[in-house]
Design an enzyme around this catalytic site. Sequence first.
Site, PDB file in Angstrom:
ATOM      1  N   GLY A 172       7.859  -8.851   6.863  1.00 32.14           N
ATOM      2  CA  GLY A 172       8.640  -9.740   6.014  1.00 32.14           C
ATOM      3  C   GLY A 172       7.911 -10.913   5.395  1.00 32.14           C
ATOM      4  O   GLY A 172       8.508 -11.685   4.641  1.00 32.14           O
ATOM      5  N   ASP A 206      13.954   4.559   4.159  1.00 33.97           N
ATOM      6  CA  ASP A 206      12.635   5.045   3.772  1.00 33.97           C
ATOM      7  C   ASP A 206      12.533   5.030   2.252  1.00 33.97           C
ATOM      8  O   ASP A 206      13.366   5.625   1.560  1.00 33.97           O
ATOM      9  CB  ASP A 206      12.432   6.470   4.302  1.00 33.97           C
ATOM     10  CG  ASP A 206      10.983   6.938   4.176  1.00 33.97           C
ATOM     11  OD1 ASP A 206      10.268   6.479   3.266  1.00 33.97           O
ATOM     12  OD2 ASP A 206      10.567   7.787   4.998  1.00 33.97           O
ATOM     13  N   ASP A 244       3.035  -3.374   0.070  1.00 33.43           N
ATOM     14  CA  ASP A 244       2.012  -3.492   1.111  1.00 33.43           C
ATOM     15  C   ASP A 244       2.097  -2.276   2.032  1.00 33.43           C
ATOM     16  O   ASP A 244       1.685  -2.328   3.188  1.00 33.43           O
ATOM     17  CB  ASP A 244       2.223  -4.785   1.904  1.00 33.43           C
ATOM     18  CG  ASP A 244       0.967  -5.218   2.656  1.00 33.43           C
ATOM     19  OD1 ASP A 244      -0.141  -4.792   2.267  1.00 33.43           O
ATOM     20  OD2 ASP A 244       1.079  -5.974   3.631  1.00 33.43           O
ATOM     21  N   LYS A 259      -1.231  -2.049  -2.079  1.00 37.23           N
ATOM     22  CA  LYS A 259      -2.371  -1.861  -1.189  1.00 37.23           C
ATOM     23  C   LYS A 259      -3.028  -0.513  -1.456  1.00 37.23           C
ATOM     24  O   LYS A 259      -2.354   0.507  -1.617  1.00 37.23           O
ATOM     25  CB  LYS A 259      -1.926  -1.926   0.276  1.00 37.23           C
ATOM     26  CG  LYS A 259      -3.055  -1.662   1.276  1.00 37.23           C
ATOM     27  CD  LYS A 259      -2.547  -1.628   2.697  1.00 37.23           C
ATOM     28  CE  LYS A 259      -2.163  -3.007   3.160  1.00 37.23           C
ATOM     29  NZ  LYS A 259      -1.771  -3.017   4.592  1.00 37.23           N
TER      30      LYS A 259
END
Length: 242
Positions: free
Chosen positions: A86, A125, A150, A190
């Site tokens: 978070g 998901d 991320d 990422k």
Amino acid sequence: MADDKKPKKPGKGRADTGLKVRVKTARGRTASSARWLERQLNDPYVVKARREGWRSRAAFKIIEIDEKCHLLKPGQRVVDLGVAPGGWSQVAAKKVGSTAANPLVVGIDYLELDPIPGVVLLQKDFLDEDAPDQLIAALGGEAPDLVLSDMAAPTTGHHKTDYLRTMHLCEVAADFAINVLKPGGAFVAKVFRGGTENELLAQLKRHFSTVVHVKPPSSRQESVELYLVARGFKGRADQTED
């Protein structure tokens, strides 16, 4: 308990003394978990995150990326993919001025999280077919200005496998961003060192004005992670047609 009664001033904490904390193996603790704990105890970003109230040291990664790329602005709408634990959403909510009365940030993760002020959290998901629609619905049907990811697949220890699985998540996140962003919007994701796949880079360069790789200072030097930052979304055909 003495530390709780007399908080140490910034720069005076344990991680800044130059003395390294050593962690020994103990009953129920493996050598690898001892090494992880030792690294955490000696990580100045972990100490700083705890002191400043961020959920994880990862908060500093998006802070540093934003300082370099100027992504987060008041009033923007933000989607955070793979929100747990978070920290990124915490930073985003503060920067854009998201509140419970006017939520501008929505995060999604299959893990359960404690509530984050100003953030709508979806326990789901992201790869589920209906996830994109639910994210936009959580933003009141409005297109986001920024998509953050991320996400990384659980590591297997096999570099090529880990790289391919995380790149797949990046590709899915990029497709989502291209399909939902406002013109002028941005995308951060990422990736793992070894370079972004040429096909993905070409796709992003078609849709964004600038695409760069960033390694924020808070990303551990031994880590293979990098962050792909795409800015200046050019829009889709349906957004440019009159």
